[in-house]
Design a protein around this motif. Structure first.
Motif, PDB file in Angstrom:
ATOM      1  N   SER A  44       0.817  -1.223   0.000  1.00  0.00           N
ATOM      2  CA  SER A  44       0.000   0.000   0.000  1.00  0.00           C
ATOM      3  C   SER A  44       0.845   1.266   0.000  1.00  0.00           C
ATOM      4  CB  SER A  44      -0.952   0.010   1.200  1.00  0.00           C
ATOM      5  OG  SER A  44      -0.223   0.087   2.407  1.00  0.00           O
ATOM      6  N   GLY A  45       2.111   1.118   0.316  1.00  0.00           N
ATOM      7  CA  GLY A  45       3.010   2.263   0.277  1.00  0.00           C
ATOM      8  C   GLY A  45       3.174   2.901   1.650  1.00  0.00           C
ATOM      9  N   ILE A  46       4.348   3.447   1.835  1.00  0.00           N
ATOM     10  CA  ILE A  46       4.644   4.111   3.104  1.00  0.00           C
ATOM     11  C   ILE A  46       4.612   5.605   2.832  1.00  0.00           C
ATOM     12  CG2 ILE A  46       6.376   4.420   4.909  1.00  0.00           C
ATOM     13  CD1 ILE A  46       7.330   1.585   4.293  1.00  0.00           C
ATOM     14  N   SER A  47       3.511   6.237   3.260  1.00  0.00           N
ATOM     15  CA  SER A  47       3.341   7.648   2.949  1.00  0.00           C
ATOM     16  C   SER A  47       3.122   8.514   4.190  1.00  0.00           C
ATOM     17  CB  SER A  47       2.159   7.821   1.991  1.00  0.00           C
ATOM     18  OG  SER A  47       0.993   7.273   2.571  1.00  0.00           O
ATOM     19  N   SER A  48       3.083   7.889   5.354  1.00  0.00           N
ATOM     20  CA  SER A  48       2.862   8.672   6.570  1.00  0.00           C
ATOM     21  C   SER A  48       3.608   8.036   7.739  1.00  0.00           C
ATOM     22  CB  SER A  48       1.367   8.742   6.884  1.00  0.00           C
ATOM     23  OG  SER A  48       0.907   7.478   7.328  1.00  0.00           O
ATOM     24  N   PRO A  49       3.760   8.775   8.823  1.00  0.00           N
ATOM     25  CA  PRO A  49       4.412   8.200  10.004  1.00  0.00           C
ATOM     26  C   PRO A  49       3.672   6.967  10.538  1.00  0.00           C
ATOM     27  CG  PRO A  49       4.310  10.582  10.203  1.00  0.00           C
ATOM     28  CD  PRO A  49       3.495  10.207   8.988  1.00  0.00           C
ATOM     29  N   GLY A  50       2.368   6.950  10.373  1.00  0.00           N
ATOM     30  CA  GLY A  50       1.581   5.797  10.806  1.00  0.00           C
ATOM     31  C   GLY A  50       1.953   4.531  10.048  1.00  0.00           C
ATOM     32  N   ASP A  51       2.276   4.681   8.781  1.00  0.00           N
ATOM     33  CA  ASP A  51       2.710   3.529   7.983  1.00  0.00           C
ATOM     34  C   ASP A  51       4.025   2.972   8.514  1.00  0.00           C
ATOM     35  OD1 ASP A  51       0.491   3.799   6.302  1.00  0.00           O
ATOM     36  OD2 ASP A  51       1.573   5.117   4.919  1.00  0.00           O
TER      37      ASP A  51
END
Length: 75
Positions: A44-51
């Motif tokens: 899904s991709g790492i696009s935020s700190p939550g990821d």
């Protein structure tokens, strides 16, 4: 007098115990779940700190499972 116990079962080798413990349903399920969690974050991709936090949590879970299996063989 010592008695030779040829019929006594030999102790199970540590590698065999480790494999037996690793292949328990609980361990296989947890390992599969953590790997799927890691894969889903990466796909899904790492696009935020939550990821990043999700990826760290899934990786920590996988490492904990691996360490528990390794510790069981030595302890």
């Amino acid at each position: 007098m010592l008695i030779d116990r040829a019929d006594a079962p030999a102790p199970v080798a540590p590698k065999r115990r480790r494999m037996k413990r690793a292949l328990r349903v609980e361990r296989v399920g947890q390992t599969a779940a953590s790997l799927c969690w890691i894969a889903s974050v990466l796909v899904s991709g790492i696009s935020s700190p939550g990821d990043w936090l999700q990826l760290c949590a899934a990786s920590a879970w996988l490492i904990a499972n691996t360490a528990a299996i390794a510790k069981a063989a030595t302890g």
